[in-house]
Structure formats: structure tokens, C-alpha cells
Design an enzyme around this catalytic site. Structure first.
Site, PDB file in Angstrom:
ATOM      1  N   LEU A  33       0.819  -1.217   0.000  1.00  0.00           N
ATOM      2  CA  LEU A  33       0.000   0.000   0.000  1.00  0.00           C
ATOM      3  C   LEU A  33       0.853   1.266   0.000  1.00  0.00           C
ATOM      4  O   LEU A  33       1.920   1.319   0.602  1.00  0.00           O
ATOM      5  CB  LEU A  33      -0.901  -0.002   1.245  1.00  0.00           C
ATOM      6  CG  LEU A  33      -1.859  -1.193   1.360  1.00  0.00           C
ATOM      7  CD1 LEU A  33      -2.696  -1.071   2.629  1.00  0.00           C
ATOM      8  CD2 LEU A  33      -2.763  -1.323   0.137  1.00  0.00           C
ATOM      9  N   HIS A  34       0.355   2.270  -0.708  1.00  0.00           N
ATOM     10  CA  HIS A  34       1.017   3.578  -0.768  1.00  0.00           C
ATOM     11  C   HIS A  34      -0.034   4.674  -0.611  1.00  0.00           C
ATOM     12  O   HIS A  34      -1.233   4.374  -0.461  1.00  0.00           O
ATOM     13  CB  HIS A  34       1.807   3.713  -2.075  1.00  0.00           C
ATOM     14  CG  HIS A  34       1.006   3.376  -3.291  1.00  0.00           C
ATOM     15  ND1 HIS A  34      -0.062   4.142  -3.722  1.00  0.00           N
ATOM     16  CD2 HIS A  34       1.079   2.336  -4.162  1.00  0.00           C
ATOM     17  CE1 HIS A  34      -0.578   3.616  -4.799  1.00  0.00           C
ATOM     18  NE2 HIS A  34       0.070   2.497  -5.095  1.00  0.00           N
ATOM     19  N   HIS A  37      -3.368   4.389  -2.469  1.00  0.00           N
ATOM     20  CA  HIS A  37      -4.378   3.525  -1.835  1.00  0.00           C
ATOM     21  C   HIS A  37      -5.026   4.260  -0.658  1.00  0.00           C
ATOM     22  O   HIS A  37      -6.239   4.222  -0.472  1.00  0.00           O
ATOM     23  CB  HIS A  37      -3.742   2.243  -1.287  1.00  0.00           C
ATOM     24  CG  HIS A  37      -3.181   1.324  -2.336  1.00  0.00           C
ATOM     25  ND1 HIS A  37      -1.849   1.035  -2.444  1.00  0.00           N
ATOM     26  CD2 HIS A  37      -3.793   0.639  -3.322  1.00  0.00           C
ATOM     27  CE1 HIS A  37      -1.648   0.199  -3.433  1.00  0.00           C
ATOM     28  NE2 HIS A  37      -2.816  -0.066  -3.994  1.00  0.00           N
ATOM     29  N   MET A 185       1.811   7.045  -8.510  1.00  0.00           N
ATOM     30  CA  MET A 185       2.098   6.076  -7.447  1.00  0.00           C
ATOM     31  C   MET A 185       1.670   4.685  -7.861  1.00  0.00           C
ATOM     32  O   MET A 185       0.593   4.506  -8.444  1.00  0.00           O
ATOM     33  CB  MET A 185       1.389   6.482  -6.168  1.00  0.00           C
ATOM     34  CG  MET A 185       2.074   7.641  -5.533  1.00  0.00           C
ATOM     35  SD  MET A 185       1.544   7.838  -3.834  1.00  0.00           S
ATOM     36  CE  MET A 185       2.388   9.370  -3.475  1.00  0.00           C
ATOM     37  N   SER A 186       2.521   3.714  -7.583  1.00  0.00           N
ATOM     38  CA  SER A 186       2.249   2.326  -7.942  1.00  0.00           C
ATOM     39  C   SER A 186       3.053   1.438  -7.006  1.00  0.00           C
ATOM     40  O   SER A 186       4.180   1.795  -6.617  1.00  0.00           O
ATOM     41  CB  SER A 186       2.706   2.078  -9.385  1.00  0.00           C
ATOM     42  OG  SER A 186       2.816   0.692  -9.625  1.00  0.00           O
ATOM     43  N   ARG A 188       4.469  -1.064  -7.851  1.00  0.00           N
ATOM     44  CA  ARG A 188       5.633  -1.506  -8.623  1.00  0.00           C
ATOM     45  C   ARG A 188       6.815  -0.533  -8.519  1.00  0.00           C
ATOM     46  O   ARG A 188       7.944  -0.902  -8.821  1.00  0.00           O
ATOM     47  CB  ARG A 188       5.258  -1.668 -10.097  1.00  0.00           C
ATOM     48  CG  ARG A 188       4.370  -2.843 -10.368  1.00  0.00           C
ATOM     49  CD  ARG A 188       4.280  -3.096 -11.864  1.00  0.00           C
ATOM     50  NE  ARG A 188       3.839  -4.440 -12.148  1.00  0.00           N
ATOM     51  CZ  ARG A 188       2.569  -4.814 -12.211  1.00  0.00           C
ATOM     52  NH1 ARG A 188       1.625  -3.936 -12.018  1.00  0.00           N
ATOM     53  NH2 ARG A 188       2.250  -6.064 -12.468  1.00  0.00           N
TER      54      ARG A 188
END
Ligand code: PAF
Length: 282
Positions: A33-34, A37, A185-186, A188
Site C-alpha cells: 500500500l502507498h 491507496h 504512485m504504484s 511496482r
């Protein structure tokens, strides 16, 4: 925060909330999560009595075994983050809990949305997404579910699935959350090397230039310009760039009045595949 690994227990807990006329907001995720999210969860909290987040790395939406293996898994820190923003419920099932013995996708018809862009490069991806999102909706029965616009094609496909299957859930698309330097933001992003992380903001910078050019240049001119930019820059490998109709997701050859367009891009930064998009003004 209550944590469930088992769908039966989650269902009976949610049934109690529903009986008490509580509204349920749902944020499905694959974890790692970032802030992107968290912004979805904050939105869900503002509009619902109870917020459920799921963390499930869904095997059927990966067309590449290595990508699935390397997908970041950070459950402990995810739980801490969710607790820090007072999320009500986490659903974190095992693969068996969701799929039993049969790890396979249902086949969907999304009226052609699935054949564009990501669908051309990630075989079976949207059948996998459709399968897991439908399954999670059946378990959670949310009033509203929240998805980020970074995966814009996924968002349109989920809206289509809800409509075609007459599912009783509202789908809310939320703006892309970006790092300070513009990188979308991802989960990955944590896999990027230092060198690729430094160059990655080039993607959004270029999309912003596309948006500017869209007022005066043709689609063909913009496509040529962008391809050249990526070739020159060298570190990021362009997989696709397309200007498409927001509704049908079909590639636009030229601009037409009364249509809303969006530019979509997929890029390899070393081994890591990044996607982004931007809305265009006609
Ligand atoms: O966007 C994602 O993280 C996933 O595709 C989703 C919607 C959680 C389904 O696995």
C-alpha cells in the site's frame, strides 16, 4: 481493525453491519500500500459507515509468472498503515480461499474494451481482473467500491462488468495520486532501480507536453513526436502510447468534436512495467 482471512467470517460480520443499516465502502488492492491507496480509503471513509480493504495478489490477472513472483508483498507494514488510518476491516484471503482447487478466470465480454491497450499486451489480464473483482463484490457486497484512475482501462471495464451483470454497487473512479516529481504512485515503483526511479518522472512530464500539444497538433504528429522523445531518452522502453476515446478506449486516428480523449502510455523501466494516462482537452 478486524482482520479476516476467511470469507464466511467476513460475510457474517458484514451481514450484521448491513442489518444495522450501515453503508459499506470497499477498496480492493493487491497490497504494498502507498499514499494512492490511502487516498482511496480516506474517500471511502468520508462516504461510508464501514470501510473494507482487501489485500489479495490475484494470480489469474498476471500473464507473466515472474511478474507475479516479484510482485511486492508487505502485509505487516500494510496492516500498520491501515491501522494508522483507522480502517475498519481488512480481508486478506489465501489463494485457496478464493479459488479452491481451480485457479482460473471466468471469460468475460466487455464489449471490446478488453481488446485495447493493456488487453493487447497482457493476455487474459482483464478476465483475471473481472473474475477477482466480481468474486470480491459477491463476498463484500459493498455499496460503493473505489478504484484509481491510473488503471483507467480497468476502471472502465469494472464499470462495464457492473452494468452488464446488474450488480448493485456504485463504482467510484478517483484521480491519480502522484509522487512530488509527478511519477504516478504504484506498488511496482518500489522495484525500480535508482537509475530508473530517477528517469521515471519523464513519463508524466511527456504526458503533460502531449496535453499541451493536443490543442494545436494532430494525433499523428503527437504520436511521432512522442516516439522520437522516447527513442532519444534511451533508458525507458516505450511499449505503447495511444490517444484514445475515453468511452470506447479505441485509438483515435484524428480528433472529433464532442468526444473526450485521453492519452495512455505503458513503459518498461528495466524489468518494471509502468503505466500512466492523462485526460486531454479537445
Ligand atoms: O488494481 C488492482 O490493484 C487490482 O487489479 C485489483 C482491482 C485489486 C484486482 O486484483
Amino acid at each position: 481493525m478486524e482482520i479476516f482471512n476467511n470469507k464466511k467470517d467476513l460475510k457474517s460480520c458484514l451481514l450484521e453491519h448491513k442489518t444495522n443499516k450501515k453503508t459499506i465502502g470497499f477498496v480492493p488492492t493487491m497490497g504494498a500500500l502507498h499514499q494512492g491507496h490511502l487516498s482511496l480509503i480516506e474517500k471511502a471513509k468520508k462516504k461510508n459507515d464501514i470501510v473494507v480493504v482487501s489485500i489479495f495478489v490475484n494470480p489469474t490477472q498476471f500473464d507473466n509468472v515472474e511478474d507475479l513472483k516479484k510482485y511486492p508483498k508487505t502485509l505487516e507494514s500494510d496492516i500498520k498503515l491501515l491501522e494508522s488510518i483507522s480502517c475498519d476491516i481488512l480481508f486478506s484471503p489465501s489463494v485457496e480461499e478464493i479459488y479452491s482447487e481451480n485457479i482460473a478466470s471466468e471469460k468475460f465480454n466487455f464489449d471490446g474494451l478488453e481488446h485495447q491497450m493493456e488487453g493487447k499486451f497482457r493476455d487474459g489480464h482483464f478476465d483475471g481482473v473481472g473474475t477477482i473483482v466480481k468474486t470480491l463484490f459477491e463476498i463484500v457486497t459493498p455499496n460503493t467500491a473505489y478504484f484509481g484512475q491510473k488503471d483507467f482501462q480497468q476502471l472502465q471495464i469494472i464499470k462495464k462488468m457492473v452494468k452488464k451483470n446488474h450488480l448493485d454497487v456504485k463504482i467510484k473512479g478517483c484521480p491519480i495520486f502522484r509522487e512530488e516529481d509527478g511519477l504516478a504512485m504504484s506498488s511496482r515503483n518500489t522495484r525500480l532501480t535508482k537509475e530508473h526511479r530517477e528517469i521515471a518522472p519523464f513519463i508524466y512530464k511527456t504526458l503533460k507536453k502531449v496535453k499541451k500539444k493536443f490543442g494545436t497538433k494532430s494525433v499523428v504528429e503527437i504520436n511521432k513526436w512522442l516516439e522520437k522523445k522516447f527513442k532519444k531518452q534511451g533508458l525507458l522502453e516505450l511499449e505503447y502510447f495511444t490517444i484514445a476515446d475515453e468511452k470506447t478506449l479505441e485509438t483515435a486516428e484524428k480528433k472529433e468534436a464532442n468526444k473526450q480523449y485521453r492519452a495512455f502510455i505503458a513503459v518498461f523501466a528495466g524489468e518494471v512495467r509502468l503505466i500512466d494516462n492523462i485526460q486531454l482537452k479537445n
